[in-house]
Motif scaffolding. Structure first.
Motif, PDB file in Angstrom:
ATOM      1  N   LEU A 297       0.831  -1.211   0.000  1.00 17.91           N
ATOM      2  CA  LEU A 297       0.000   0.000   0.000  1.00 17.91           C
ATOM      3  C   LEU A 297       0.865   1.260   0.000  1.00 17.91           C
ATOM      4  O   LEU A 297       0.408   2.333  -0.387  1.00 17.91           O
ATOM      5  CB  LEU A 297      -0.933   0.000   1.213  1.00 17.91           C
ATOM      6  N   ALA A 298       2.132   1.116   0.437  1.00 20.34           N
ATOM      7  CA  ALA A 298       3.074   2.245   0.415  1.00 20.34           C
ATOM      8  C   ALA A 298       3.850   2.317  -0.894  1.00 20.34           C
ATOM      9  O   ALA A 298       4.738   3.159  -1.035  1.00 20.34           O
ATOM     10  CB  ALA A 298       4.052   2.133   1.583  1.00 20.34           C
ATOM     11  N   HIS A 299       3.533   1.458  -1.852  1.00 19.29           N
ATOM     12  CA  HIS A 299       4.247   1.429  -3.136  1.00 19.29           C
ATOM     13  C   HIS A 299       4.244   2.812  -3.791  1.00 19.29           C
ATOM     14  O   HIS A 299       3.218   3.476  -3.870  1.00 19.29           O
ATOM     15  CB  HIS A 299       3.563   0.414  -4.060  1.00 19.29           C
ATOM     16  N   ASN A 300       5.417   3.240  -4.238  1.00 16.09           N
ATOM     17  CA  ASN A 300       5.637   4.570  -4.839  1.00 16.09           C
ATOM     18  C   ASN A 300       5.461   5.708  -3.841  1.00 16.09           C
ATOM     19  O   ASN A 300       5.346   6.871  -4.232  1.00 16.09           O
ATOM     20  CB  ASN A 300       4.712   4.811  -6.049  1.00 16.09           C
ATOM     21  N   ALA A 333      -0.515 -23.045  -1.842  1.00 18.12           N
ATOM     22  CA  ALA A 333      -0.395 -24.376  -2.434  1.00 18.12           C
ATOM     23  C   ALA A 333      -0.775 -24.381  -3.914  1.00 18.12           C
ATOM     24  O   ALA A 333      -0.121 -25.037  -4.730  1.00 18.12           O
ATOM     25  CB  ALA A 333      -1.274 -25.367  -1.666  1.00 18.12           C
ATOM     26  N   ARG A 334      -1.820 -23.627  -4.286  1.00 17.43           N
ATOM     27  CA  ARG A 334      -2.331 -23.685  -5.662  1.00 17.43           C
ATOM     28  C   ARG A 334      -1.918 -22.495  -6.517  1.00 17.43           C
ATOM     29  O   ARG A 334      -2.117 -22.521  -7.732  1.00 17.43           O
ATOM     30  CB  ARG A 334      -3.855 -23.790  -5.647  1.00 17.43           C
ATOM     31  N   PHE A 335      -1.392 -21.444  -5.905  1.00 16.23           N
ATOM     32  CA  PHE A 335      -1.047 -20.269  -6.710  1.00 16.23           C
ATOM     33  C   PHE A 335      -0.029 -19.407  -5.975  1.00 16.23           C
ATOM     34  O   PHE A 335       0.211 -19.576  -4.783  1.00 16.23           O
ATOM     35  CB  PHE A 335      -2.297 -19.435  -7.026  1.00 16.23           C
ATOM     36  N   THR A 336       0.562 -18.483  -6.716  1.00 16.64           N
ATOM     37  CA  THR A 336       1.525 -17.527  -6.166  1.00 16.64           C
ATOM     38  C   THR A 336       1.127 -16.124  -6.613  1.00 16.64           C
ATOM     39  O   THR A 336       0.800 -15.906  -7.784  1.00 16.64           O
ATOM     40  CB  THR A 336       2.952 -17.842  -6.658  1.00 16.64           C
ATOM     41  N   VAL A 337       1.139 -15.194  -5.669  1.00 14.66           N
ATOM     42  CA  VAL A 337       0.762 -13.810  -5.952  1.00 14.66           C
ATOM     43  C   VAL A 337       1.955 -12.905  -5.670  1.00 14.66           C
ATOM     44  O   VAL A 337       2.623 -13.054  -4.648  1.00 14.66           O
ATOM     45  CB  VAL A 337      -0.444 -13.374  -5.081  1.00 14.66           C
ATOM     46  N   THR A 338       2.216 -11.981  -6.574  1.00 18.09           N
ATOM     47  CA  THR A 338       3.304 -11.025  -6.392  1.00 18.09           C
ATOM     48  C   THR A 338       2.735  -9.609  -6.361  1.00 18.09           C
ATOM     49  O   THR A 338       2.001  -9.209  -7.270  1.00 18.09           O
ATOM     50  CB  THR A 338       4.344 -11.142  -7.512  1.00 18.09           C
ATOM     51  N   TYR A 339       3.067  -8.872  -5.304  1.00 16.03           N
ATOM     52  CA  TYR A 339       2.651  -7.478  -5.186  1.00 16.03           C
ATOM     53  C   TYR A 339       3.885  -6.579  -5.262  1.00 16.03           C
ATOM     54  O   TYR A 339       4.909  -6.879  -4.636  1.00 16.03           O
ATOM     55  CB  TYR A 339       1.948  -7.219  -3.851  1.00 16.03           C
ATOM     56  N   PRO A 340       3.821  -5.488  -6.009  1.00 15.43           N
ATOM     57  CA  PRO A 340       4.948  -4.548  -6.009  1.00 15.43           C
ATOM     58  C   PRO A 340       5.070  -3.847  -4.670  1.00 15.43           C
ATOM     59  O   PRO A 340       4.069  -3.597  -3.997  1.00 15.43           O
ATOM     60  CB  PRO A 340       4.586  -3.558  -7.135  1.00 15.43           C
ATOM     61  N   SER A 341       6.280  -3.543  -4.265  1.00 17.34           N
ATOM     62  CA  SER A 341       6.494  -2.862  -2.970  1.00 17.34           C
ATOM     63  C   SER A 341       7.747  -1.999  -3.036  1.00 17.34           C
ATOM     64  O   SER A 341       8.670  -2.156  -2.258  1.00 17.34           O
ATOM     65  CB  SER A 341       6.608  -3.880  -1.828  1.00 17.34           C
ATOM     66  N   SER A 342       7.767  -1.089  -3.990  1.00 15.86           N
ATOM     67  CA  SER A 342       8.884  -0.159  -4.117  1.00 15.86           C
ATOM     68  C   SER A 342       8.536   1.108  -3.330  1.00 15.86           C
ATOM     69  O   SER A 342       7.805   1.973  -3.809  1.00 15.86           O
ATOM     70  CB  SER A 342       9.144   0.173  -5.591  1.00 15.86           C
ATOM     71  N   PHE A 343       9.038   1.194  -2.133  1.00 15.07           N
ATOM     72  CA  PHE A 343       8.686   2.300  -1.248  1.00 15.07           C
ATOM     73  C   PHE A 343       9.945   2.864  -0.595  1.00 15.07           C
ATOM     74  O   PHE A 343      10.993   2.234  -0.583  1.00 15.07           O
ATOM     75  CB  PHE A 343       7.711   1.830  -0.164  1.00 15.07           C
TER      76      PHE A 343
END
Length: 511
Positions: A297-300, A333-343
């Motif tokens: 949520l603090a990305h950018n 187990a069934r999936f992978t999620v990637t969130y940006p976090s450039s802060f």
């Protein structure tokens, strides 16, 4: 009768089109398949009540609804409207003046047919446009957010009857006016201003350096010295967000359901300040159904951790990888999620458990062993990832009582923007790097080259402060930013000397 309508699922910060197939046949039964969660399975009760209260019904036939792709888990209540229209068309209760397959339909139904807001609208709208859909029907509370996407008709509706009227008799609701994306996103003039801070000129300077290069910073000082006040003014000197930054930031907040208060596109850089009791999952994201955490949520923008040693060590340690990679990956187990976090990480802390430096005049004294234990709450590897450590001393009475104001944030921001422009030109061929703090080893060697005399200065600092190889790179990055603020092409010894001064915690822990 077979009918197909379309919705969308948000995975991470990207959307994927969901095909809802509805088949009506002889028999009795309501079968919803395609890996729906409990909220979707309960939708038949909401849909039945909403249809009945508007003169329609779920007929006593065998109705099979398939949400494809069937191996992708569907979550939330946003498919109520999609399923309801599919049932009405499949059972022949409404005509189709327009082809339902040309639209994305999403919304949560109330029992009276009213619509409630949903999450993830912006990534859904972007995906709908990219896949060639004509329009997007959604609750009117979310329409302004979706309207920033050009090339897609956005219909904000407040009731099921409006969508029925569109398909049944061709009554077209008003298209939400496209706000579009402006060429630049302005900085909020109402942000706290640096001119309100009395004294602390050296701290303002290091905050300017941090903003110019996107560097992480920790402020060390006693209570009341102005650490929090300074941190809250940092967003006011950061450059305005670019269009890609604004769009990416809004997507993250949209997925988290936090865009309603911003009326569409988020134009201000985020400033997140979680309490020190926060859990590691709340900080980095996750949960049974993964959601972005505070670092995403603090990305950018800025992540401010006040009283850094008071955070649980396990919470702080999970930030190591996001600080380095500028993204966080949550594996299930069934999936992978990637969130940006450039802060930008901005932290504040007291120098000792008592809150004061080792000074005979301090109101509370702490022993050397107590101070060392307190500082050791923050691991060395985490401190290595913070470029700037700065001691903040209390402001004396003479400075506090002065009537004159200091330099305004606007003037500081102009210098920061100029330095960032230099960095943008420098890294124009490197799409993953935008400012100095993002440089890797290869870029440091290329753009932070120093002469023999400066190397000797850096060698003495390394030996005296017992700095790590990572700290060595951090000093060079900060020195490169100082050189950019000075408009110098080369990194000079004075730039490195100033950067070394911004490693106060190394001095404290090396004693």
């Amino acid at each position: 009768m077979f009918t197909k309508v379309y919705g969308s699922a948000v995975i991470g910060v990207e959307a994927s089109t969901i095909s809802v197939e509805v088949n009506t046949d002889i028999g009795v039964g309501y079968h919803l398949v395609g890996l729906p969660d409990s909220a979707i399975k309960e939708s038949n009760y909401r849909i039945a009540a909403a249809l009945q209260n508007n003169g329609y019904r779920i007929p006593g036939k065998k109705i099979t609804l398939n949400m494809a792709p069937a191996d992708l888990r569907k979550e939330g209540t946003a498919y109520d409207l999609t399923l309801a229209i599919g049932i009405l068309v499949s059972t022949g209760q409404i005509n189709t003046q327009y082809d339902p397959e040309e639209y994305i339909i999403m919304g949560e139904l109330g029992l009276d047919g009213s619509l409630m807001p949903i999450r993830g609208v912006l990534p859904i709208a972007i995906n709908a446009r990219d896949e060639g859909f004509k329009g997007f029907f959604l609750p009117d509370q979310n329409a302004e957010e979706a309207s920033v996407v050009e090339g897609l008709d956005v219909y904000g509706i407040s009731h099921l009857s409006q969508l029925i009227a569109f398909f049944d008799i061709g009554k077209v609701p008003k298209v939400t006016e496209h706000k579009g994306l402006k060429a630049a996103v302005s900085t909020n003039p109402e942000l706290p201003d640096f001119c309100e801070v009395k004294g602390q000129e050296s701290i303002k300077r290091c905050m300017e350096v941090a903003a110019a290069g996107g560097h992480n910073i920790v402020l060390v000082g006693p209570p009341g010295s102005g650490k929090t006040m300074l941190a809250k003014r940092l967003p006011g000197i950061l450059p305005p967000m670019s269009l890609p930054e604004a769009l990416e930031t809004t997507k993250i907040h949209s997925v988290a359901g936090r865009t309603m208060e911003h009326n569409g596109l988020i134009t201000d850089r985020p400033f997140r300040s979680p309490h020190h009791t926060i859990s590691d999952v709340a900080l980095v994201g996750g949960g049974s159904f993964p959601q972005p955490g505070e670092i995403s949520l603090a990305h950018n923008g800025v992540l401010f951790l006040d009283e850094l040693p008071e955070f649980k060590r396990s919470v702080l340690e999970v930030m190591r990888q996001p600080l380095e990679d500028r993204q966080v990956t949550i594996a299930r187990a069934r999936f992978t999620v990637t969130y940006p976090s450039s802060f930008m990480l901005v932290a504040s802390m007291n120098p000792s458990p008592g809150g004061y430096f080792d000074n005979p005049d301090s109101p509370v004294a702490s022993s050397a062993s107590e101070t060392r234990r307190y500082l050791n709450r923050i691991s060395g590897p985490l401190l290595d990832r913070i470029d700037i450590h700065m001691e903040v001393s209390p402001v004396n009475f003479e400075e506090l009582s002065q009537d004159r104001y200091g330099e305004r944030s606007e003037a500081i921001r102009k210098r920061v923007i100029k330095a960032r422009e230099i960095q943008t030109m420098r890294f124009e061929k490197l799409p993953e790097i935008h400012y100095n703090a993002q440089m890797g080893v290869r870029q440091i060697r290329k753009y932070c080259a120093i002469d023999k005399q400066t190397k000797q200065l850096l060698k003495l600092a390394m030996e005296k402060l017992k700095l790590s190889a990572r700290a060595y790179d951090r000093i060079l990055k900060v020195a490169r930013t100082i050189a950019d603020l000075d408009g110098e092409e080369l990194v000079l010894s004075r730039h490195v000397a100033e950067a070394i001064q911004y490693r106060s915690l190394d001095k404290l822990t090396s004693n």
